[in-house]
Enzyme design. Structure first.
Site, PDB file in Angstrom:
ATOM      1  N   ASN A  59       0.876  -1.174   0.000  1.00 36.04           N
ATOM      2  CA  ASN A  59       0.000   0.000   0.000  1.00 36.04           C
ATOM      3  C   ASN A  59       0.909   1.219   0.000  1.00 36.04           C
ATOM      4  O   ASN A  59       1.511   1.549   1.017  1.00 36.04           O
ATOM      5  CB  ASN A  59      -0.888  -0.022   1.255  1.00 36.04           C
ATOM      6  CG  ASN A  59      -1.683   1.273   1.408  1.00 36.04           C
ATOM      7  OD1 ASN A  59      -1.816   2.042   0.458  1.00 36.04           O
ATOM      8  ND2 ASN A  59      -2.205   1.511   2.602  1.00 36.04           N
ATOM      9  N   TRP A  60       0.996   1.845  -1.157  1.00 32.12           N
ATOM     10  CA  TRP A  60       1.928   2.976  -1.290  1.00 32.12           C
ATOM     11  C   TRP A  60       1.405   4.258  -0.640  1.00 32.12           C
ATOM     12  O   TRP A  60       2.140   5.227  -0.510  1.00 32.12           O
ATOM     13  CB  TRP A  60       2.224   3.223  -2.771  1.00 32.12           C
ATOM     14  CG  TRP A  60       3.307   2.337  -3.313  1.00 32.12           C
ATOM     15  CD1 TRP A  60       3.957   1.328  -2.646  1.00 32.12           C
ATOM     16  CD2 TRP A  60       3.884   2.394  -4.623  1.00 32.12           C
ATOM     17  NE1 TRP A  60       4.891   0.752  -3.470  1.00 32.12           N
ATOM     18  CE2 TRP A  60       4.873   1.381  -4.686  1.00 32.12           C
ATOM     19  CE3 TRP A  60       3.654   3.189  -5.746  1.00 32.12           C
ATOM     20  CZ2 TRP A  60       5.639   1.163  -5.836  1.00 32.12           C
ATOM     21  CZ3 TRP A  60       4.407   2.966  -6.896  1.00 32.12           C
ATOM     22  CH2 TRP A  60       5.399   1.969  -6.931  1.00 32.12           C
ATOM     23  N   LYS A  61       0.122   4.291  -0.324  1.00 31.81           N
ATOM     24  CA  LYS A  61      -0.494   5.503   0.251  1.00 31.81           C
ATOM     25  C   LYS A  61      -0.215   6.710  -0.664  1.00 31.81           C
ATOM     26  O   LYS A  61      -0.235   6.554  -1.873  1.00 31.81           O
ATOM     27  CB  LYS A  61       0.022   5.735   1.668  1.00 31.81           C
ATOM     28  CG  LYS A  61      -0.029   4.477   2.518  1.00 31.81           C
ATOM     29  CD  LYS A  61       0.218   4.744   3.956  1.00 31.81           C
ATOM     30  CE  LYS A  61       0.299   3.421   4.710  1.00 31.81           C
ATOM     31  NZ  LYS A  61       0.168   3.554   6.135  1.00 31.81           N
TER      32      LYS A  61
ATOM     33  N   HIS B 252      -9.482   1.304   4.638  1.00 33.33           N
ATOM     34  CA  HIS B 252      -8.201   1.455   5.346  1.00 33.33           C
ATOM     35  C   HIS B 252      -8.412   2.399   6.528  1.00 33.33           C
ATOM     36  O   HIS B 252      -9.189   3.361   6.428  1.00 33.33           O
ATOM     37  CB  HIS B 252      -7.140   2.002   4.393  1.00 33.33           C
ATOM     38  CG  HIS B 252      -5.760   1.943   4.987  1.00 33.33           C
ATOM     39  ND1 HIS B 252      -5.306   2.889   5.869  1.00 33.33           N
ATOM     40  CD2 HIS B 252      -4.764   1.022   4.863  1.00 33.33           C
ATOM     41  CE1 HIS B 252      -4.069   2.560   6.246  1.00 33.33           C
ATOM     42  NE2 HIS B 252      -3.723   1.437   5.646  1.00 33.33           N
TER      43      HIS B 252
ATOM     44  N   GLU C  27      -6.767   4.752   7.673  1.00 37.17           N
ATOM     45  CA  GLU C  27      -6.523   6.180   7.402  1.00 37.17           C
ATOM     46  C   GLU C  27      -7.730   6.807   6.696  1.00 37.17           C
ATOM     47  O   GLU C  27      -8.048   7.974   6.922  1.00 37.17           O
ATOM     48  CB  GLU C  27      -5.239   6.336   6.566  1.00 37.17           C
ATOM     49  CG  GLU C  27      -4.001   6.082   7.415  1.00 37.17           C
ATOM     50  CD  GLU C  27      -2.820   5.517   6.645  1.00 37.17           C
ATOM     51  OE1 GLU C  27      -2.792   5.591   5.408  1.00 37.17           O
ATOM     52  OE2 GLU C  27      -1.905   4.991   7.325  1.00 37.17           O
TER      53      GLU C  27
ATOM     54  N   GLU D 105      -5.711  -5.209  10.335  1.00 32.72           N
ATOM     55  CA  GLU D 105      -4.706  -4.177  10.569  1.00 32.72           C
ATOM     56  C   GLU D 105      -4.976  -3.459  11.897  1.00 32.72           C
ATOM     57  O   GLU D 105      -5.759  -2.496  11.933  1.00 32.72           O
ATOM     58  CB  GLU D 105      -4.743  -3.149   9.437  1.00 32.72           C
ATOM     59  CG  GLU D 105      -4.419  -3.709   8.082  1.00 32.72           C
ATOM     60  CD  GLU D 105      -3.708  -2.694   7.208  1.00 32.72           C
ATOM     61  OE1 GLU D 105      -2.630  -3.017   6.725  1.00 32.72           O
ATOM     62  OE2 GLU D 105      -4.207  -1.571   7.055  1.00 32.72           O
TER      63      GLU D 105
ATOM     64  N   GLY E 214       2.167   1.893  10.656  1.00 31.21           N
ATOM     65  CA  GLY E 214       3.126   2.996  10.527  1.00 31.21           C
ATOM     66  C   GLY E 214       3.821   3.356  11.828  1.00 31.21           C
ATOM     67  O   GLY E 214       4.464   4.405  11.921  1.00 31.21           O
TER      68      GLY E 214
ATOM     69  N   SER F 168       3.155  -2.623  10.187  1.00 34.04           N
ATOM     70  CA  SER F 168       4.610  -2.678  10.360  1.00 34.04           C
ATOM     71  C   SER F 168       5.198  -4.047  10.036  1.00 34.04           C
ATOM     72  O   SER F 168       6.155  -4.482  10.672  1.00 34.04           O
ATOM     73  CB  SER F 168       4.995  -2.238  11.781  1.00 34.04           C
ATOM     74  OG  SER F 168       4.532  -0.926  12.020  1.00 34.04           O
TER      75      SER F 168
HETATM   76  C1  PEP Z   1      -0.862   0.004   5.920  1.00 33.92           C
HETATM   77  O1  PEP Z   1      -0.862   1.173   5.644  1.00 33.92           O
HETATM   78  O2  PEP Z   1      -1.783  -0.728   5.524  1.00 33.92           O
HETATM   79  C2  PEP Z   1       0.254  -0.534   6.715  1.00 33.92           C
HETATM   80  C3  PEP Z   1       0.162  -1.744   7.184  1.00 33.92           C
HETATM   81  O3  PEP Z   1       1.309   0.309   6.911  1.00 33.92           O
HETATM   82  P1  PEP Z   1       2.723  -0.084   7.597  1.00 33.92           P
HETATM   83  O4  PEP Z   1       3.164  -1.372   7.009  1.00 33.92           O
HETATM   84  O5  PEP Z   1       3.623   1.054   7.274  1.00 33.92           O
HETATM   85  O6  PEP Z   1       2.453  -0.206   9.068  1.00 33.92           O
END
Ligand code: PEP
Length: 257
Positions: A13-15, A99, A101, A171, A177, A217
């Site tokens: 997931n590049w966001k 997601h 976010e 998640e 993050g 993470s």
């Molecule tokens: C995500 O944004 O879905 C995610 C898992 O981010 P990260 O791996 O940076 O925690």
């Protein structure tokens, strides 16, 4: 992982990262080091402006492309939004829905998540539906109830034969993050609970076919341990998906016997 019944999927997931030029550079870097002929499916969910180019750039290294969200309506006066059909038309195969976010900054609710899941399926996309608890909710001891509620809402009204192909990403918000990963046991426990919810709603055949990812993470160091859990069928990866070498290490971990 359980490759006998379901796909292992490693999805980045590049966001809001990577311009078109950076996407091209990423493709050039990853191509020579991409593992070939193995079991896991690889996806990159990229900003909407990069979808079309990414489909072309990553085609020969067998990386499918996804979007990071979609609107639930088919068309209309929703300035700035894009539909699931537009995403499909641009060549993408997947779309992330719900997601944390999006839930936090863009008022995405369990209700809109459900509408988006329907829109994605209707357009022929595979939804990657994100669910997860906050730290407060975990400490209150309501994780399992909350996750069950989120999963049931997201899938409400979806036919069992469609549910089989949906991807669920567990998640935990406190792990996204933050560099703080859920332990393999915590991830395994919640992913197993998600499968139980699906089994109760849709039966054993559907439940064992659904890919359930862990996200939060995940990185080159912890991926193998997380993926060793029987109900963790892959990962949704933010930060580590921005570095070709780290992303490839995670793919290698998913390809282990
Ligand atoms: C995500 O944004 O879905 C995610 C898992 O981010 P990260 O791996 O940076 O925690």
């Amino acid at each position: 992982m359980n490759r006998r019944y379901r796909k292992t999927i490693i999805a980045g997931n590049w966001k809001m990262n990577n311009t078109l030029t950076q996407t091209k550079a990423f493709a050039e870097e990853i191509k020579p080091i991409m593992p070939r002929g193995k079991w896991c499916n690889v996806v990159l969910c990229v900003p909407a402006t990069n979808i079309q180019a990414a489909v072309r750039l990553f085609k020969d290294c067998h990386i499918a492309i996804g979007a990071e969200t979609c609107h639930y309506e088919e068309k209309g006066a929703y300035t700035g939004e894009i539909t699931a059909a537009m995403i499909k038309d641009a060549g993408a195969k997947y779309v992330i829905i719900g997601h944390s976010e999006r839930r936090q900054y863009y008022n995405e609710t369990d209700f809109t998540v459900n509408k988006k899941v329907h829109a994605a399926i209707e357009a022929g996309l595979i939804p990657i539906v994100c669910v997860g608890e906050s730290l407060e909710q975990r400490e209150l001891g309501v994780t399992m109830e909350l996750i069950a509620y989120q999963v049931k809402c997201a899938l409400a009204g979806v036919a069992p034969e469609k549910v089989r192909h949906i991807v669920i990403a567990y998640e935990p918000l406190w792990a996204i993050g933050t560099g703080k990963t859920a332990t393999a046991e915590q991830a395994g426990e919640v992913c197993q609970a998600i499968r139980t919810v699906i089994r109760k709603q849709y039966g054993a055949h559907v439940a064992r076919s659904v890919t359930i990812q862990y996200g939060g993470s995940m990185n080159a160091k912890n991926a193998a341990e997380l993926l060793a859990q029987p109900d963790v069928d892959g990962g949704l990866i933010g930060g580590a998906s921005l570095k070709p070498e780290d992303f490839v290490q995670i793919i290698h971990a998913a390809n282990q016997e």
